[in-house]
Design a protein around this motif. Sequence first.
Motif, PDB file in Angstrom:
ATOM      1  N   GLY A 154    -111.829 -24.427 -35.883  1.00 23.22           N
ATOM      2  CA  GLY A 154    -111.450 -23.020 -35.924  1.00 23.22           C
ATOM      3  C   GLY A 154    -110.912 -22.469 -34.630  1.00 23.22           C
ATOM      4  N   LEU A 155    -111.028 -23.216 -33.516  1.00 23.22           N
ATOM      5  CA  LEU A 155    -110.564 -22.756 -32.204  1.00 23.22           C
ATOM      6  C   LEU A 155    -109.878 -23.930 -31.515  1.00 23.22           C
ATOM      7  CD1 LEU A 155    -110.355 -20.676 -29.926  1.00 23.22           C
ATOM      8  CD2 LEU A 155    -112.659 -21.359 -29.184  1.00 23.22           C
ATOM      9  N   ASN A 156    -108.618 -24.117 -31.833  1.00 24.60           N
ATOM     10  CA  ASN A 156    -107.863 -25.231 -31.263  1.00 24.60           C
ATOM     11  C   ASN A 156    -107.387 -24.879 -29.861  1.00 24.60           C
ATOM     12  OD1 ASN A 156    -106.128 -26.699 -34.154  1.00 24.60           O
ATOM     13  ND2 ASN A 156    -108.287 -26.335 -33.769  1.00 24.60           N
ATOM     14  N   ILE A 157    -107.655 -25.746 -28.908  1.00 22.25           N
ATOM     15  CA  ILE A 157    -107.195 -25.542 -27.541  1.00 22.25           C
ATOM     16  C   ILE A 157    -106.032 -26.485 -27.280  1.00 22.25           C
ATOM     17  CG2 ILE A 157    -107.821 -25.604 -25.104  1.00 22.25           C
ATOM     18  CD1 ILE A 157    -110.638 -24.849 -25.871  1.00 22.25           C
ATOM     19  N   PHE A 158    -104.920 -25.903 -26.823  1.00 25.38           N
ATOM     20  CA  PHE A 158    -103.664 -26.639 -26.669  1.00 25.38           C
ATOM     21  C   PHE A 158    -103.191 -26.622 -25.222  1.00 25.38           C
ATOM     22  CE2 PHE A 158    -101.308 -27.058 -30.896  1.00 25.38           C
ATOM     23  CZ  PHE A 158    -102.444 -26.960 -31.676  1.00 25.38           C
ATOM     24  N   ASN A 159    -102.539 -27.712 -24.830  1.00 27.55           N
ATOM     25  CA  ASN A 159    -101.695 -27.693 -23.651  1.00 27.55           C
ATOM     26  C   ASN A 159    -100.566 -26.697 -23.916  1.00 27.55           C
ATOM     27  OD1 ASN A 159     -99.638 -28.472 -21.682  1.00 27.55           O
ATOM     28  ND2 ASN A 159    -100.843 -30.339 -21.390  1.00 27.55           N
ATOM     29  N   THR A 160    -100.210 -25.893 -22.930  1.00 28.21           N
ATOM     30  CA  THR A 160     -99.148 -24.898 -23.130  1.00 28.21           C
ATOM     31  C   THR A 160     -97.856 -25.527 -23.644  1.00 28.21           C
ATOM     32  OG1 THR A 160     -98.686 -25.122 -20.761  1.00 28.21           O
ATOM     33  CG2 THR A 160     -99.968 -23.206 -21.443  1.00 28.21           C
ATOM     34  N   SER A 161     -97.586 -26.779 -23.261  1.00 25.87           N
ATOM     35  CA  SER A 161     -96.350 -27.441 -23.683  1.00 25.87           C
ATOM     36  C   SER A 161     -96.291 -27.655 -25.184  1.00 25.87           C
ATOM     37  CB  SER A 161     -96.198 -28.784 -22.957  1.00 25.87           C
ATOM     38  OG  SER A 161     -97.239 -29.678 -23.328  1.00 25.87           O
ATOM     39  N   CYS A 162     -97.430 -27.540 -25.855  1.00 26.97           N
ATOM     40  CA  CYS A 162     -97.481 -27.763 -27.308  1.00 26.97           C
ATOM     41  C   CYS A 162     -97.612 -26.469 -28.098  1.00 26.97           C
ATOM     42  CB  CYS A 162     -98.638 -28.695 -27.647  1.00 26.97           C
ATOM     43  SG  CYS A 162     -98.499 -30.319 -26.900  1.00 26.97           S
ATOM     44  N   VAL A 163     -97.484 -25.325 -27.416  1.00 24.99           N
ATOM     45  CA  VAL A 163     -97.567 -24.022 -28.093  1.00 24.99           C
ATOM     46  C   VAL A 163     -96.335 -23.173 -27.807  1.00 24.99           C
ATOM     47  CG1 VAL A 163     -98.824 -21.837 -28.246  1.00 24.99           C
ATOM     48  CG2 VAL A 163    -100.088 -23.978 -28.092  1.00 24.99           C
ATOM     49  N   LEU A 164     -95.977 -23.064 -26.533  1.00 24.98           N
ATOM     50  CA  LEU A 164     -94.952 -22.105 -26.123  1.00 24.98           C
ATOM     51  C   LEU A 164     -93.555 -22.635 -26.427  1.00 24.98           C
ATOM     52  CD1 LEU A 164     -96.471 -21.106 -22.660  1.00 24.98           C
ATOM     53  CD2 LEU A 164     -96.948 -20.141 -24.925  1.00 24.98           C
ATOM     54  N   ALA A 165     -92.731 -21.799 -27.039  1.00 27.50           N
ATOM     55  CA  ALA A 165     -91.366 -22.205 -27.372  1.00 27.50           C
ATOM     56  C   ALA A 165     -90.467 -20.987 -27.493  1.00 27.50           C
ATOM     57  CB  ALA A 165     -91.341 -23.000 -28.675  1.00 27.50           C
ATOM     58  N   SER A 166     -89.326 -21.056 -26.819  1.00 28.10           N
ATOM     59  CA  SER A 166     -88.268 -20.068 -26.989  1.00 28.10           C
ATOM     60  C   SER A 166     -86.952 -20.788 -26.735  1.00 28.10           C
ATOM     61  CB  SER A 166     -88.432 -18.897 -26.015  1.00 28.10           C
ATOM     62  OG  SER A 166     -88.157 -19.309 -24.682  1.00 28.10           O
ATOM     63  N   PRO A 167     -85.854 -20.344 -27.345  1.00 21.68           N
ATOM     64  CA  PRO A 167     -84.581 -21.050 -27.161  1.00 21.68           C
ATOM     65  C   PRO A 167     -84.170 -21.161 -25.699  1.00 21.68           C
ATOM     66  CG  PRO A 167     -84.428 -19.503 -28.979  1.00 21.68           C
ATOM     67  CD  PRO A 167     -85.745 -19.237 -28.314  1.00 21.68           C
ATOM     68  N   GLU A 168     -84.478 -20.135 -24.911  1.00 23.11           N
ATOM     69  CA  GLU A 168     -84.049 -20.114 -23.506  1.00 23.11           C
ATOM     70  C   GLU A 168     -84.809 -21.123 -22.661  1.00 23.11           C
ATOM     71  OE1 GLU A 168     -83.309 -16.546 -25.715  1.00 23.11           O
ATOM     72  OE2 GLU A 168     -85.246 -17.392 -25.122  1.00 23.11           O
ATOM     73  N   THR A 169     -86.071 -21.409 -23.013  1.00 21.87           N
ATOM     74  CA  THR A 169     -86.914 -22.233 -22.143  1.00 21.87           C
ATOM     75  C   THR A 169     -87.358 -23.554 -22.760  1.00 21.87           C
ATOM     76  OG1 THR A 169     -88.933 -21.120 -22.921  1.00 21.87           O
ATOM     77  CG2 THR A 169     -87.809 -20.162 -21.000  1.00 21.87           C
ATOM     78  N   THR A 170     -87.041 -23.781 -24.022  1.00 18.85           N
ATOM     79  CA  THR A 170     -87.572 -24.952 -24.726  1.00 18.85           C
ATOM     80  C   THR A 170     -86.448 -25.744 -25.366  1.00 18.85           C
ATOM     81  OG1 THR A 170     -89.519 -23.608 -25.257  1.00 18.85           O
ATOM     82  CG2 THR A 170     -89.305 -25.716 -26.387  1.00 18.85           C
ATOM     83  N   THR A 171     -86.468 -27.055 -25.175  1.00 17.93           N
ATOM     84  CA  THR A 171     -85.465 -27.907 -25.801  1.00 17.93           C
ATOM     85  C   THR A 171     -85.785 -28.103 -27.283  1.00 17.93           C
ATOM     86  OG1 THR A 171     -86.692 -29.920 -25.301  1.00 17.93           O
ATOM     87  CG2 THR A 171     -85.103 -29.160 -23.632  1.00 17.93           C
ATOM     88  N   ASP A 172     -84.821 -28.657 -27.998  1.00 20.78           N
ATOM     89  CA  ASP A 172     -85.058 -28.978 -29.409  1.00 20.78           C
ATOM     90  C   ASP A 172     -86.252 -29.910 -29.549  1.00 20.78           C
ATOM     91  OD1 ASP A 172     -82.879 -27.463 -30.194  1.00 20.78           O
ATOM     92  OD2 ASP A 172     -81.500 -29.163 -30.204  1.00 20.78           O
ATOM     93  N   ALA A 173     -86.349 -30.898 -28.664  1.00 22.64           N
ATOM     94  CA  ALA A 173     -87.493 -31.816 -28.710  1.00 22.64           C
ATOM     95  C   ALA A 173     -88.784 -31.057 -28.497  1.00 22.64           C
ATOM     96  CB  ALA A 173     -87.334 -32.904 -27.649  1.00 22.64           C
ATOM     97  N   GLY A 174     -88.746 -30.035 -27.642  1.00 24.84           N
ATOM     98  CA  GLY A 174     -89.931 -29.207 -27.419  1.00 24.84           C
ATOM     99  C   GLY A 174     -90.315 -28.424 -28.657  1.00 24.84           C
ATOM    100  N   PHE A 175     -89.333 -27.856 -29.351  1.00 25.40           N
ATOM    101  CA  PHE A 175     -89.602 -27.150 -30.600  1.00 25.40           C
ATOM    102  C   PHE A 175     -90.237 -28.091 -31.623  1.00 25.40           C
ATOM    103  CE2 PHE A 175     -86.961 -23.673 -29.121  1.00 25.40           C
ATOM    104  CZ  PHE A 175     -87.421 -22.568 -29.827  1.00 25.40           C
ATOM    105  N   GLN A 176     -89.686 -29.284 -31.725  1.00 25.51           N
ATOM    106  CA  GLN A 176     -90.215 -30.246 -32.692  1.00 25.51           C
ATOM    107  C   GLN A 176     -91.621 -30.693 -32.305  1.00 25.51           C
ATOM    108  OE1 GLN A 176     -86.842 -32.940 -32.409  1.00 25.51           O
ATOM    109  NE2 GLN A 176     -86.172 -32.385 -34.467  1.00 25.51           N
ATOM    110  N   ARG A 177     -91.867 -30.821 -31.007  1.00 26.21           N
ATOM    111  CA  ARG A 177     -93.201 -31.222 -30.567  1.00 26.21           C
ATOM    112  C   ARG A 177     -94.221 -30.141 -30.918  1.00 26.21           C
ATOM    113  NH1 ARG A 177     -96.000 -31.821 -24.711  1.00 26.21           N
ATOM    114  NH2 ARG A 177     -97.581 -33.346 -25.291  1.00 26.21           N
TER     115      ARG A 177
END
Length: 894
Positions: free
Chosen positions: A275-298
């Motif tokens: 019920g409380l998943n803790i994530f590395n920021t790299s696996c949560v945060l995504a925006s077109p300006e700062t995240t690659t397509d691979a990042g979105f898919q990840r």
Amino acid sequence: MNIAESETAMKTIYLKDYQQPAYWIKKTELDVAIYSGETFVQSKLTIEKNSAVQSQILDLHGENLELLEIKIDGRNLAESEYTLTDTSLSLTPPVQNFTLETRVRIEPEKNTSLEGLYRSRTMYCTQCEAEGFRKITYYLDRPDVMSDFTTRLSADKTTCPVLLSNGNLIDSGDLDDSRHFAVWHDPHQKPAYLFAMVAGDLAHIEDSFTTCSGKQVCLKIFVEPKDLTKCDHAMASLKNAMRWDEEQYGREYDLDIFMIVAVDDFNMGAMENKGLNIFNTSCVLASPETTTDAGFQRVEGVVAHEYFHNWTGNRVTCRDWFQLSLKEGFTVYRDSEFSADMGSRTVKRVEDVAFLRTHQFAEDAGPMAHPIRPASYMEISNFYTLTIYEKGCEVVRMIANLLGPELFRQGSDLYFQRHDGEAVTTEDFVAAMAEVSGRDLTQFGHWYNQAGTPELTITDEYDENSRQYTLTISQYTPPTPELSEKKPFHIPLRVGLIGDAGELALTLADETVEDLPSDNTDRVLEITETTQSFVFNNVPEKPVPSLLRDFSAPVKIKYNYSRDDLCALAIRDSNGFNRYEAVQNLAMAVIDDALNANASGASFTLDSRLTDIYRQLLAQPDLDQAMLAYMLSLPAEGYIAEQQTLIDPLAIHRARLQVKSALAQALHAEFKAVFENLKAIVPYSADAQAIAKRSLKNVCLSYLMDAPGEQELSLCLEQFQSANNMTDEMAALTALVMADNEQAQQAAEQALASFYNKWKNEALVVNQWLALQARNTAAGGLTRVNALMQHEAYDSTNPNKIRSVIGSFCGANTPNFHNISDPAAQGGYAFLAQQIRELDAKNPQIAARLLSPLTRWRRYAAPFSELMREQLQELAQQPGLSPDCYEVVSKSLA
């Protein structure tokens, strides 16, 4: 502690020695009071004797804890009534069933291991898998001890306005001295490794999901306030995953709330705490300006993976850590299927297999090789491996291939129904599949107990008179550390036969018309013997076999394809994965040409068949553009290395560059035409079609920048400066940095500086910037890496930064890491060994994982191998070497 001293101090844990605990913890009540510099944890455990175990001793795990108080049924214990060590608290309780209370002091701010409770930037958070809970309080920290948890958190209301834990919020309020509290209760019994808590200054987005039974679930994603605008993709991915799990597996979410928290300092990608998943920021945060397509898919894949764990890992969990792939392999399979349904199934399969064959196959052939259910381990953190995850996924996929979708779904339903709320083994999973299918899966169990990658040697024979075609298949698995002689595996081999006009019908010699499946051009052959033959009738011409379609098993295929055969498969095979495979195999053959030419001092000539295939592919407008991008990408250096008897990394790097340069020159006009057709700037979308277009465009740009003239350099700079998304911006920057051209290198220096100034406040973007420079193959790589480690953007305690710089340099910069011509660098090996020494004292998990490039020294040619071994031998003598690093170093040298 050197290796000799460590051998007596280290303990090997064996699956065969598993025993249930002497006691069960039925109820866990925690009171966690956070103060600046110290935290006090009071636990109240309701304990019952396990009647199946004779021992009366209660052995609780505990590390880095200061014991302040201990009680049984409210009575304070004298020091003589218990034994305390650095790792345990032992006592003999006077009664069978009782309440044990302890109060301990811990220091999260000093916890650099990032296990247990620690501080990350503006928040306190936990990571308890595999054995981190023992750094929070004394406990039976093992997965078969499942308990009801109630957690009370208290902290300063200004610095920690948000207080979270597992389950549902049942109480909250203010306290004296500007403090406040929150009480969370998880009604589902769970092991301690699934415990989580977070306290900090966080913002959140909120949404809801209505389950198939009509229950409303509150969804929240918590991040630092500056990142609040980058959560929408993760939320959409979560809702898609919840819906998919209901539709595909009938699994409904079971709490009133589901929460995700993004943490900047995290050893792993994410954690499925109930019920409380803790994530590395790299696996949560995504925006077109700062995240690659691979990042979105990840983000999409990892969010789904951790959510799917709610059933494959939480509701049904592992009896012991030897069963780790029970939850991880099954869940990776589930998230892979989810991603395939969200995008292109063939593209997803190509991505997964390329990663598996480059990295997991190498693991299978190295000193750390182990079955997906190992027989023993020294340090469990070292077994969060690609074998457990990726090969574990492939083993589940093989069961699905053997049973078919309907029976596989029935088997998973039975598994969940039978074992809900239990800690189980891999045998329990396989037994459910065997029961619904009526199949004997005993031999299939070898996949769980034997390490290594099976090799299938395949020969064929065609009789023109009888029109019979015979495939003869022999399987062999090379020795691995745990077992030299392997029993035959049960292998599903999907095949097709390709004639001049395309697919041919498949009729085995012992089949009647009634036996034939509806699709008679694609079959799964079951390989169960060391050698066996399959005879096909009514084959009108000598076919080209399409073998291991969709990579139906994690094996290597040895079949003597001619280059013309590969061209035929590349053009005529209906199976998308095998078309890609044919092009890759043809490219591998041409790279071998370059390797052989360089070794003999001859000149290299590009085989025109590869050029012709590339030209035909580039001219097919109806081809999936993402697949085309993969087909046009040469095999990775790591994959090429796996095909060599002894690895010469510099020769491989040189040969691959030669082939790429020759293709870039021969097909310059074609690459430019496709690039020009796709370069128009359009609003960003993360859908599969838009990702495919960008992927193909940027592969073409990479070829154009292989030897750029002024026009190509202008195109690249234009894309870098005008890009409206990180995918295109980073692709152009990468092409500049990697171009072997003085003018491009000057432009790259300016571009790198402007990129950093633009994005220096975006940690995840800066990580990409660091990694790109660490991967830069131009001369002087070690000097650049040392400079990066002095840069203001680098943080030697942050795993993401460490992986971006040290991991990228040592794992993805062949000519500089293996630069043995520089005595001071020793091929980068001495640099890596020194980084491991420094990291080992702070974060042993990260240090042990960074060791990987040195561990396979035996696979390398001299003098690379000797220099690698020297560094491992020096590490072996390092005083105080952690158990994590000791296990890897000792097995590498054994």
